[in-house]
Design a protein around this motif. Structure first.
Motif, short mmCIF file in Angstrom:
data_model
loop_
_atom_site.label_atom_id
_atom_site.label_comp_id
_atom_site.label_asym_id
_atom_site.label_seq_id
_atom_site.Cartn_x
_atom_site.Cartn_y
_atom_site.Cartn_z
N ILE A 47 0.93 -1.11 -0.08
CA ILE A 47 -0.03 -0.02 0.01
C ILE A 47 0.94 1.10 0.04
N VAL A 48 0.96 1.95 -0.94
CA VAL A 48 1.54 3.50 -1.07
C VAL A 48 0.89 4.47 -0.83
N LEU A 49 1.30 5.49 0.27
CA LEU A 49 0.74 6.64 0.23
C LEU A 49 1.09 7.91 -0.38
N GLY A 50 0.40 8.77 -0.72
CA GLY A 50 0.78 9.97 -1.42
C GLY A 50 -0.27 10.64 -2.47
N ASP A 51 -0.18 11.66 -3.06
CA ASP A 51 -0.85 12.32 -3.94
C ASP A 51 -0.65 11.31 -5.23
N LYS A 52 -2.00 10.96 -5.76
CA LYS A 52 -1.74 9.91 -6.78
C LYS A 52 -1.15 10.58 -8.15
N GLY A 53 -1.49 11.94 -8.44
CA GLY A 53 -0.75 12.70 -9.51
C GLY A 53 0.67 12.74 -9.43
N GLN A 54 1.12 12.96 -8.21
CA GLN A 54 2.67 13.00 -7.97
C GLN A 54 3.14 11.67 -8.21
N ILE A 55 2.46 10.75 -7.74
CA ILE A 55 3.31 9.41 -7.66
C ILE A 55 3.16 8.84 -9.06
N GLN A 56 2.32 9.38 -10.08
CA GLN A 56 2.16 8.88 -11.51
C GLN A 56 3.36 9.56 -12.04
N LYS A 57 3.61 10.97 -11.72
CA LYS A 57 4.69 11.87 -12.32
C LYS A 57 6.03 11.10 -12.21
N VAL A 58 6.39 10.45 -10.81
CA VAL A 58 7.66 10.02 -10.54
C VAL A 58 7.62 8.60 -11.22
N ALA A 59 6.51 7.81 -11.23
CA ALA A 59 6.56 6.74 -12.07
C ALA A 59 6.85 6.86 -13.56
N ASP A 60 6.50 7.80 -14.37
CA ASP A 60 6.75 8.20 -15.44
C ASP A 60 8.01 8.57 -15.71
N GLU A 61 8.63 9.42 -14.78
CA GLU A 61 10.06 9.65 -15.03
C GLU A 61 11.00 8.82 -14.74
#
Length: 331
Positions: A47-61
């Motif tokens: 289970i990962v915590l955080g803002d979903k948009g920011q997490i998606q950005k990190v994943a894409d990068e």
């Protein structure tokens, strides 16, 4: 993954248990990589915590595919109000509802700990970004220590080039230890070692072996040894011992021939954090040992602290250890 016996034992113990481990630092690519790997191999439920948009950005990068990884944003979680109530209850008058709402929105470590407290997760892994204090403070306030244990301590499982396995403590938490505290750490570390399949033989370390030097620091370790025997006389332990006497049979025969632990120790209790931290890093950097940890002990539920220099592999492995601790805690 490391082929260490300890890690393999932990892996085998959690298979099919569907244990949930929460990772508060969702914006860190190492955390995401480890969580995705766990999601894909099914060893545990991340289970990962955080803002979903920011997490998606990190994943894409970082070319990471989140897939159906469970991501919780505390600001929009359906369980938020429930966790606020349980937070106020756990703090027993030390925090208002407003305090709880503020902390649970501001600090994902608090939210992660509350998921564990509420039974919505089985353990937590944090510290890739924050400090040890950031990880431990919420755990101490909410999960608290096991009865009879006055403080949390941290161990390192040291795995040698030829498969040797040792446990070092305290390497992460307590800057200084008085004799009673050192004794508690010794016994708790013995129990932890046993839970990982190690038959503990505990050495309380000093720069003196059985009175070869005189100093208050030597007396502290000697007293700690006596107190540890009083806490649990069934744990094989000895002190005060220099490291060579603790680990080398020939040296032990010369210095402490009647000791059942000297020369065969596999659990080493350092007199303070400075010695413990230096000791494990020397073994790691010069001896080629793998350092697995730090692993926290003494809490009512598993919360583990990462090194800020950790790799995704480290995160992955500590999550396995954390899940196995959850089984031991439940039992």
């Amino acid at each position: 993954m490391s082929n260490s016996t300890i890690l393999q034992m932990a892996t085998d113990s959690i298979k099919g248990k569907n244990l949930k481990i929460v990772f508060p630092e969702g914006k860190d690519p190492r955390i995401l990589e480890a969580a995705i790997r766990h999601k894909e191999d099914g060893l545990l439920i991340p289970i990962v915590l955080g803002d979903k948009g920011q997490i998606q950005k990190v994943a894409d990068e970082n070319n990471l595919k989140l897939g159906d990884l469970q991501i919780i944003d505390p600001n929009y979680d359906d369980n938020f109000n429930l966790l606020v109530e349980k937070f106020v209850e756990a703090r027993k008058g030390k925090a208002t509802k407003m305090d709880a709402e503020y902390l649970l929105k501001k600090d994902n470590n608090y939210y992660g700990v509350m998921l564990v407290k509420a039974g919505l997760a089985d353990g937590m892994v944090s510290g890739a970004i924050g400090t040890t204090g950031d990880t431990i403070r919420p755990a101490l306030q909410i999960i608290k220590t096991v009865p009879g244990i006055s403080r949390v301590s941290g161990i390192m499982i040291m795995i040698g080039p030829n498969g040797e396995q040792y446990v070092f403590a305290d390497t992460a938490v307590n800057i200084t230890l008085e004799s009673q505290e050192m004794a508690e750490v010794a016994i708790e570390t013995a129990y932890t070692a046993k839970s990982f399949g190690i038959d503990p033989k505990v050495a309380l370390l000093s720069f003196s072996t059985k009175g070869s030097a005189r100093h208050d620091l030597v007396d502290k370790v000697s007293k700690a040894t006596k107190k540890a025997h009083e806490i649990d006389p069934n744990v094989p332990l000895d002190g005060e011992l220099q490291f060579d006497a603790a680990i080398d049979p020939i040296t032990a025969k010369n210095k402490v021939p009647k000791s059942e632990v000297a020369g065969h120790a596999n659990v080493f209790i350092f007199p303070d954090l400075q010695a413990g931290n230096i000791g494990y890093k020397i073994a790691q950097r010069l001896g080629g040992y793998k350092a697995l940890g730090p692993i926290l002990q003494g809490l009512n539920a598993p919360v583990n602290d990462l090194s800020r220099g950790c790799s995704a592999e480290d995160v992955y492995e500590i999550a396995i250890i954390t899940a196995s601790q959850a089984i031991n805690t439940a039992n």
